[in-house]
Design an enzyme around this catalytic site. Sequence first.
Site, short mmCIF file in Angstrom:
data_model
loop_
_atom_site.label_atom_id
_atom_site.label_comp_id
_atom_site.label_asym_id
_atom_site.label_seq_id
_atom_site.Cartn_x
_atom_site.Cartn_y
_atom_site.Cartn_z
N TYR A 40 1.02 -1.14 0.10
CA TYR A 40 0.05 -0.10 0.16
C TYR A 40 0.91 1.16 -0.14
CZ TYR A 40 -4.48 2.23 0.60
OH TYR A 40 -5.53 2.98 0.30
N LYS A 95 -19.68 -22.11 -9.64
CA LYS A 95 -18.92 -21.73 -10.65
C LYS A 95 -17.53 -20.50 -10.05
CE LYS A 95 -19.43 -21.17 -15.33
NZ LYS A 95 -21.08 -21.87 -16.39
N GLU A 137 -24.03 -15.79 -16.55
CA GLU A 137 -24.80 -16.84 -16.26
C GLU A 137 -26.03 -17.04 -16.07
OE1 GLU A 137 -23.82 -21.21 -15.65
OE2 GLU A 137 -22.20 -19.02 -16.01
N ASP A 138 -26.97 -17.58 -16.29
CA ASP A 138 -28.36 -17.60 -15.83
C ASP A 138 -29.50 -17.10 -15.44
OD1 ASP A 138 -27.41 -20.59 -15.41
OD2 ASP A 138 -27.39 -19.63 -12.57
N ASP A 163 -24.56 -20.44 -20.61
CA ASP A 163 -25.24 -21.28 -20.64
C ASP A 163 -25.60 -21.51 -22.62
OD1 ASP A 163 -26.17 -21.17 -17.75
OD2 ASP A 163 -27.37 -19.02 -18.13
N ALA A 196 -35.85 -24.23 -28.17
CA ALA A 196 -35.69 -22.70 -29.36
C ALA A 196 -34.69 -21.99 -28.20
CB ALA A 196 -36.90 -22.15 -29.54
N GLY A 197 -34.23 -22.58 -25.95
CA GLY A 197 -34.05 -21.10 -25.99
C GLY A 197 -32.33 -21.02 -26.05
N ALA A 198 -32.27 -20.10 -24.70
CA ALA A 198 -30.64 -20.11 -25.60
C ALA A 198 -29.54 -21.23 -25.08
CB ALA A 198 -29.99 -19.02 -23.66
N ASN A 287 -32.10 -30.81 -18.48
CA ASN A 287 -31.44 -30.86 -16.85
C ASN A 287 -33.07 -31.25 -15.69
OD1 ASN A 287 -29.51 -30.47 -14.25
ND2 ASN A 287 -29.83 -28.74 -14.44
N ASN A 319 -20.36 -28.98 -19.35
CA ASN A 319 -19.33 -27.33 -19.29
C ASN A 319 -18.12 -27.09 -18.21
OD1 ASN A 319 -22.21 -27.31 -20.82
ND2 ASN A 319 -22.38 -25.04 -19.95
#
Length: 756
Positions: A40, A95, A137-138, A163, A196-198, A287, A319
């Site tokens: 410092y 994560k 995420e999410d 995702d 048809a999601g992400a 899932n 993943n």
Amino acid sequence: MNKKIRKEDALQYHAKGRPGKIQVVPTKEYNTQRDLSLAYSPGVAEPCLEIADNVENAYLYTAKGNLVAVISNGTAVLGLGDIGPEASKPVMEGKGLLFKIYADIDVFDIELNTKDVDEFVRTVKILEPTFGGVNLEDIKAPECFEIEERLKKELNIPVMHDDQHGTAIISAAAMLNALVIVKKNIEDIRIVVSGAGASAVSCTKLYLSLGATPGNIAMFDTKGHIHNGRTDLNAMKKQFATDVAYDSLEDAMVGADLFLGLSAANIVSKDMVRSMAKDPIVLAMANPNPEIPYPDAIEAREDVIMATGRSDYPNQVNNVLGFPYIFRGALDVRATEINEAMKLAAVHALADLASKPVPDIVNLAYGETNIVFGRNYIIPKPVDPRLLTTVAPAVAKAAIETGVARKVITDWEAYEQELSSRLGRNEQLSRVILNKAKLSPKRVVFADAENLQVLKAAQQVRDEGIATPILLGNKEMILHLIDESKLDLKDVKIIDPRAEENSEIIEAYSAKLFDKRKRKGMTPLEAKRAIYYRSYFGSMMVENGDADAFISGLTRTYPDTIRPALHVIGKQDHVNKVAGMYILLTPRGPLFFSDTTVNLDPSVNDIVEIAELTARTVERFNIQPRLALVTYSNYGSARGVDAEKMSEAAAILKKRNPDMIVEGEMQAHLAFNTELLKQHHPFSDLVDGGANTLIFPNLSASNIAYNLLKEAANLETIGPILLGLKKPVHVLQLGSSVREIVNMVAIAVVEAQLKQ
């Protein structure tokens, strides 16, 4: 995974000790006033000025280059949905933990209390100076698409929504290898996408980048097939609309080559799989339960290649095979983005890795002798130690080749060595042991079942499929503890040696004990008295075949538990001395310490036998033992009984075992400091890699060493493992944690498997 996780266990795991799963740890010295003056004021001014002159110096003087932000607003958490930013924090911390353990990347998790896209983007944008990369995420669709797209354009550091792209990258690698096996070309196959999601959108776009034909893809959302006749499609879905219209998912599956599922459980039937083309590929990744259960798909078609998100079946699309290594490669070249070329490089690196011979450590983890590329192995296993040194360099090279890298790597061999050194050589030994135990669970007797720690461990090994517990002790007291602690153990076998109902067993066991010890001074009455003690009773259960392994000692003295095991089970043939070994799981890899529990002052011959017993045990874990016989002297630098004893033992070991890597006598620090070894003792067998197994001159030295390391360095330990007995009996140290007991049970189960 289909494991039973109890609510109480999950909550206790997150709350115990320091709440949460991650913390900030200093990386520089801070103990003296000079250290603090450098860290410092006034010393900190110097790097500040350097960065003010050139902001790129932030990568040189701060943690920015190894720091990723894991950011969420909690609108699409796992299978929980929109539960809010605070409730998403355990997932974001998790994560961060995965980033650290798989790729040595530090993480700050950031939970934003906003659903407004503009506010979200602006907040992340103004945080850019802090981080080397951003992992989104999410976040629910369709907002996640706009957020990622805008941040990629507006930030000058890599951004990835895992995702979307994580599943796409891993499943694409699986698809490429499956196509190789069935000898089909990607441009020719017909693909059905449920969802048809992400994730589904990102997977499909990546498959198109790999060569899939747009007109051959049929995507379904909750309202049915996405085709040009529908008027309710947003811009994201319109890009997948086809002129052909299918009435149903079942209709589209007829003759399809590949099914990609990222939707809901149990929407695909056996008949639908049967209707697919020859050698169908089914990537069912809903899932936690897939669109069709793995056993159903395999039963429907012998020629099917099946992958799911589950770890209890072959071909897990996980993943963790991607994001740690993709960010590692991107950070190491200071990439300004994660582009399509970098993602495709990760795909091909993963696919190529699966086609190469599998390391023994991976075979051991899954209890296999030879995992080979084929229908049941199309993507690498998460425990494969080569992932870091394979995927990260591929991503880094792609970043350099596409001009998004601000740092160019030229010595790739040195880079791979740097990557290897980041995570040490531990290779998740405890996971390997646990996985091997689960392949063939055994009956394990717990002597100290009136102890809550033991009961919790018994619950865990039962839930995890590691062992079938048998509890010894007062039945009423044990049942009271089970009920009070809300454990699910009431149907587990409980035996009280002193209960009248077990009198016949006592008679049988005492007769056998007397027969074994009658010429050692034991009388029939003494044998009967001894069998009432759990250490004798449990050992006799194992000897008699009524159990496979025995765990004791948590509330008893060590000799009181070993002596009955020696009296009842006995030493292995050609073994004169049993010994105790501890495994310490350190950042540099597992270290094996012996003898830590049994022999007070072993002779030269005892040291030799202990070293050989220990080396054989280390080899069982598929690790080459590198032994150091440690004391206070280096190759004759000091005289004394212990130094001479260890020197003589080392000479005997080298003569009896010419291929053994063994050195001594030597001081403990020298066993690991290879630079000092090269400088002063270049002849040493340990010059090229240091030691992983320490043999001590006496019990005092070994016991002090492992206890100091365990507590001062906060190391996880496995042990003590009793070496040299005919059957598995292990003695817990007083105060062992539930985790330590579970690890010991797993060791005992693996040992029982080997002895059978």
